[in-house]
Design an enzyme around this catalytic site. Structure first.
Site, PDB file in Angstrom:
ATOM      1  N   HIS A 116      -4.062 -31.131   6.295  1.00  0.00           N
ATOM      2  CA  HIS A 116      -4.602 -32.324   5.636  1.00  0.00           C
ATOM      3  C   HIS A 116      -3.488 -33.208   5.097  1.00  0.00           C
ATOM      4  O   HIS A 116      -2.322 -32.785   4.994  1.00  0.00           O
ATOM      5  CB  HIS A 116      -5.514 -31.924   4.470  1.00  0.00           C
ATOM      6  CG  HIS A 116      -4.771 -31.270   3.346  1.00  0.00           C
ATOM      7  ND1 HIS A 116      -4.266 -30.001   3.427  1.00  0.00           N
ATOM      8  CD2 HIS A 116      -4.423 -31.715   2.110  1.00  0.00           C
ATOM      9  CE1 HIS A 116      -3.642 -29.686   2.307  1.00  0.00           C
ATOM     10  NE2 HIS A 116      -3.715 -30.727   1.483  1.00  0.00           N
ATOM     11  N   ASP A 118      -2.975 -35.304   1.497  1.00  0.00           N
ATOM     12  CA  ASP A 118      -3.641 -35.211   0.192  1.00  0.00           C
ATOM     13  C   ASP A 118      -4.469 -36.452  -0.134  1.00  0.00           C
ATOM     14  O   ASP A 118      -3.997 -37.593  -0.014  1.00  0.00           O
ATOM     15  CB  ASP A 118      -2.613 -34.992  -0.920  1.00  0.00           C
ATOM     16  CG  ASP A 118      -2.077 -33.563  -0.912  1.00  0.00           C
ATOM     17  OD1 ASP A 118      -2.838 -32.652  -0.528  1.00  0.00           O
ATOM     18  OD2 ASP A 118      -0.909 -33.372  -1.275  1.00  0.00           O
ATOM     19  N   ARG A 286       1.486 -28.948  -8.939  1.00  0.00           N
ATOM     20  CA  ARG A 286       1.469 -30.135  -8.059  1.00  0.00           C
ATOM     21  C   ARG A 286       1.174 -31.402  -8.836  1.00  0.00           C
ATOM     22  O   ARG A 286       0.245 -31.436  -9.653  1.00  0.00           O
ATOM     23  CB  ARG A 286       0.415 -29.961  -6.965  1.00  0.00           C
ATOM     24  CG  ARG A 286       0.562 -31.015  -5.849  1.00  0.00           C
ATOM     25  CD  ARG A 286      -0.478 -30.867  -4.776  1.00  0.00           C
ATOM     26  NE  ARG A 286      -1.571 -31.809  -4.978  1.00  0.00           N
ATOM     27  CZ  ARG A 286      -2.682 -31.827  -4.258  1.00  0.00           C
ATOM     28  NH1 ARG A 286      -2.866 -30.938  -3.283  1.00  0.00           N
ATOM     29  NH2 ARG A 286      -3.623 -32.707  -4.492  1.00  0.00           N
TER      30      ARG A 286
HETATM   31  C1  SIN Z   1      -1.406 -28.259  -1.064  1.00  0.00           C
HETATM   32  O1  SIN Z   1      -2.067 -28.438  -0.045  1.00  0.00           O
HETATM   33  O2  SIN Z   1      -1.206 -29.152  -1.875  1.00  0.00           O
HETATM   34  C2  SIN Z   1      -0.801 -26.897  -1.347  1.00  0.00           C
HETATM   35  C3  SIN Z   1       0.267 -26.538  -0.388  1.00  0.00           C
HETATM   36  C4  SIN Z   1       0.839 -25.180  -0.686  1.00  0.00           C
HETATM   37  O3  SIN Z   1       0.389 -24.510  -1.608  1.00  0.00           O
HETATM   38  O4  SIN Z   1       1.750 -24.755   0.032  1.00  0.00           O
END
Ligand code: SIN
Length: 295
Positions: A116, A118, A286
C-alpha cells in the site's frame, strides 16, 4: 513545506548520503536529528528524499517530540483513524507493534500486511511517512519498498495506453474485515471513525507534485475497483498492475538496524511489512505527513 527553520543558525553537520545498490533508497550518515536542522542541511535531505524515495537515517536516538518536529518540517501531520494505537500524549505517533500487554495490543500489529501507499484512501493522501525503530526482533520484521515510478516507466506501452487517464476507488475498509478475522489488532470502528474513511477516487497514474515524474498509484490493500469497468475486468487489470509493481527488480528490502529512522515517499512508493514471528517483539513509532490531492 517548512524550509525556513526556526532553528538557530549553526554549522552544517557532515552529512553523507550513500545510495543503496537497489531500485530505491539511500543511507544518511553523520546526521543527528535530535539537533535542530539548519535550512541548508534540510535542503540536502529534502533533495535526497526526492531523488532516492527512501532515506534511512542510522542510529537516531530521538524522542517522540523530536521525531514529530523533524516530520513537521515537511508538512502537517496526519492523525491515524485508529486512535486506539496513538502514543499517549502524542496523537501524531501511531504505534506499529505486535506486542500484546495484559491481553491488550499496544499498537497496530498488522500495519503494512498488504502492499500500500499510506492513506491513499484519503482525499489528501500522505506525502511521506517516518518509521522509527524502538524495539526490533532478532529475525524478521523487514519492510519492503516498491518503486512506483519504475513500475510506470517499465509498464508495457499497451498497458500504459490502457490505464492512463483511468481513476480508481480506494477505501480503508477494503481488507478490514479480512484482517479483523485473523488478528487482534482491528477493533470495530465507531461511526465517527467510519466517517473519516469514506471511499475516494484517485488517478491510476499520478504525477509527483515536486519532481513531475509519473507513478502507478494503485495498491492491493486499498484499491477496490477501476471506475467505469465491469468488476471482473477491473479485478484482472488491477491484479496485472499489482504484479508488475512488485516485481523483484522494483523492490528494496529494508533490514532494520537499532535506532533506524526510515523516511519514505508515499507518492513514489508502495510498501509492505514482511512480518515478524509471533514470539518476537517489534515496536515502531510512525509519523505520517499530509500530501497534496493526487493528479
Ligand atoms: C506501515 O505500513 O506503515 C508499517 C510498515 C512496517 O511496520 O514495516
Amino acid at each position: 513545506m517548512n524550509t525556513a527553520s526556526a532553528a538557530p543558525a549553526r554549522s552544517q553537520q557532515s552529512i553523507e548520503i550513500r545510495p543503496f545498490d537497489a531500485p530505491v533508497g539511500a543511507e544518511v550518515l553523520g546526521l543527528d536529528l535530535s539537533q535542530p536542522l539548519p535550512a541548508d542541511d534540510f535542503a540536502r535531505i529534502h533533495r535526497a528524499h526526492l531523488d532516492h524515495h527512501v532515506l534511512v537515517f542510522r542510529d537516531q536516538r530521538i524522542t517522540p517530540d523530536e521525531q514529530i518536529a523533524f516530520s513537521r518540517r515537511f508538512g502537517p501531520l496526519q492523525i491515524h483513524v485508529l486512535h486506539q494505537f496513538q502514543l499517549a500524549g502524542h496523537p501524531e505517533i501511531l504505534i506499529v507493534s505486535n506486542v500484546v500487554e495484559n491481553g491488550k495490543p499496544i499498537g497496530l500489529g498488522d500495519a503494512g500486511h498488504f502492499w500500500h501507499s499510506d492513506l491513499s484512501y484519503k482525499e489528501r493522501p500522505s506525502l511521506g511517512s517516518l518509521l522509527h525503530a524502538q524495539e526490533l526482533p532478532s529475525e524478521g520484521g523487514d519492510t519492503l519498498f516498491a518503486n512506483m515510478h519504475l513500475a510506470w516507466d517499465t509498464l508495457p506501452d499497451e498497458l500504459k495506453r490502457k490505464v492512463e487517464g483511468l481513476r480508481a476507488e480506494h477505501t480503508y475498509l477494503a481488507k478490514y474485515a479480512e484482517l479483523q478475522r485473523r488478528s487482534p489488532w482491528r477493533p470495530n470502528l465507531s461511526q465517527e471513525q467510519l466517517d473519516q474513511v469514506k471511499p475516494v477516487v484517485q488517478p491510476v497514474v499520478r504525477t509527483h507534485p515536486e519532481t513531475g515524474r509519473k507513478a502507478l498509484f494503485v495498491s492491493e490493500h486499498f484499491t477496490t475497483r477501476i471506475v467505469g469497468l465491469p468488476q471482473d475486468e477491473s479485478d484482472a487489470l488491477l491484479q496485472q498492475l499489482f504484479d508488475h509493481s512488485t516485481r523483484a527488480e522494483h523492490v528494496y528490502r529494508h533490514v532494520w538496524q537499532p535506532h533506524d529512522l526510515v523516511f519514505w515517499d508515499n507518492r513514489s512508493l508502495m510498501h509492505l511489512a514482511a512480518g515478524t514471528p509471533d514470539h518476537l517483539r517489534r515496536k515502531m513509532y510512525r509519523t505520517t505527513i499530509e500530501g497534496d490531492e493526487p493528479f
